[in-house]
Design a protein around this motif. Structure first.
Motif, PDB file in Angstrom:
ATOM      1  N   GLY A   3      56.912  48.998   2.037  1.00 42.65           N
ATOM      2  CA  GLY A   3      56.020  48.407   1.051  1.00 42.65           C
ATOM      3  C   GLY A   3      55.971  46.888   1.202  1.00 42.65           C
ATOM      4  N   SER A   4      56.460  46.285  -0.020  1.00 44.55           N
ATOM      5  CA  SER A   4      56.102  44.910   0.192  1.00 44.55           C
ATOM      6  C   SER A   4      57.540  44.083  -0.031  1.00 44.55           C
ATOM      7  CB  SER A   4      55.271  44.538  -0.951  1.00 44.55           C
ATOM      8  OG  SER A   4      55.890  44.643  -2.086  1.00 44.55           O
ATOM      9  N   ASN A   5      58.546  44.884   0.241  1.00 43.91           N
ATOM     10  CA  ASN A   5      59.994  44.170   0.111  1.00 43.91           C
ATOM     11  C   ASN A   5      60.345  43.043   1.108  1.00 43.91           C
ATOM     12  OD1 ASN A   5      60.504  46.199  -1.899  1.00 43.91           O
ATOM     13  ND2 ASN A   5      61.563  47.392  -0.393  1.00 43.91           N
ATOM     14  N   TYR A   6      59.642  43.254   2.209  1.00 44.19           N
ATOM     15  CA  TYR A   6      59.936  42.205   3.263  1.00 44.19           C
ATOM     16  C   TYR A   6      58.577  41.646   3.920  1.00 44.19           C
ATOM     17  CZ  TYR A   6      64.418  44.403   2.839  1.00 44.19           C
ATOM     18  OH  TYR A   6      65.553  44.967   2.470  1.00 44.19           O
ATOM     19  N   VAL A   7      57.669  41.427   2.960  1.00 47.40           N
ATOM     20  CA  VAL A   7      56.274  40.924   3.346  1.00 47.40           C
ATOM     21  C   VAL A   7      56.390  39.516   3.953  1.00 47.40           C
ATOM     22  CG1 VAL A   7      54.086  40.156   2.584  1.00 47.40           C
ATOM     23  CG2 VAL A   7      54.951  42.244   1.853  1.00 47.40           C
ATOM     24  N   LYS A   8      57.470  38.672   3.635  1.00 47.42           N
ATOM     25  CA  LYS A   8      57.460  37.379   4.168  1.00 47.42           C
ATOM     26  C   LYS A   8      57.962  37.376   5.358  1.00 47.42           C
ATOM     27  CE  LYS A   8      55.981  34.825   0.503  1.00 47.42           C
ATOM     28  NZ  LYS A   8      54.964  34.082   0.524  1.00 47.42           N
TER      29      LYS A   8
END
Length: 85
Positions: A3-8
């Motif tokens: 998902g977007s938990n670790y996008v950065k």
């Protein structure tokens, strides 16, 4: 990275990886990619991030990365010299 938990972290590592590819004769390996991912996670205060082998396999699959043995002078580059970012 689900998902977007670790996008950065993903964005930073993607940028780093593309920058490294711009150099000729740079040797990448699994521990180097994992160490850079952990570095970005630390900088981004993502203390729960683990650059596990499963995560690494997914990263390599997304980027179509395969490692090959380099012989000759090209294999003499010290991987610590590619610290970018």
């Amino acid at each position: 990275m689900r998902g977007s938990n670790y996008v950065k972290i993903k964005e930073a590592l993607d940028h780093w990886f593309k920058s490294v590819l711009a150099y000729k004769n740079i040797t990448l390996n699994d521990p180097l990619i994992q160490a850079q991912a952990i570095k970005y996670a630390t900088l981004l205060n993502q203390t729960d991030f683990k650059a596990s082998n499963g995560w690494l396999n997914g990263f390599k699959k997304r980027h179509n990365i395969t490692f090959k043995t380099i012989v000759g002078e090209a294999g003499l580059v010290d991987p610590t010299t590619i610290e970018i970012g």
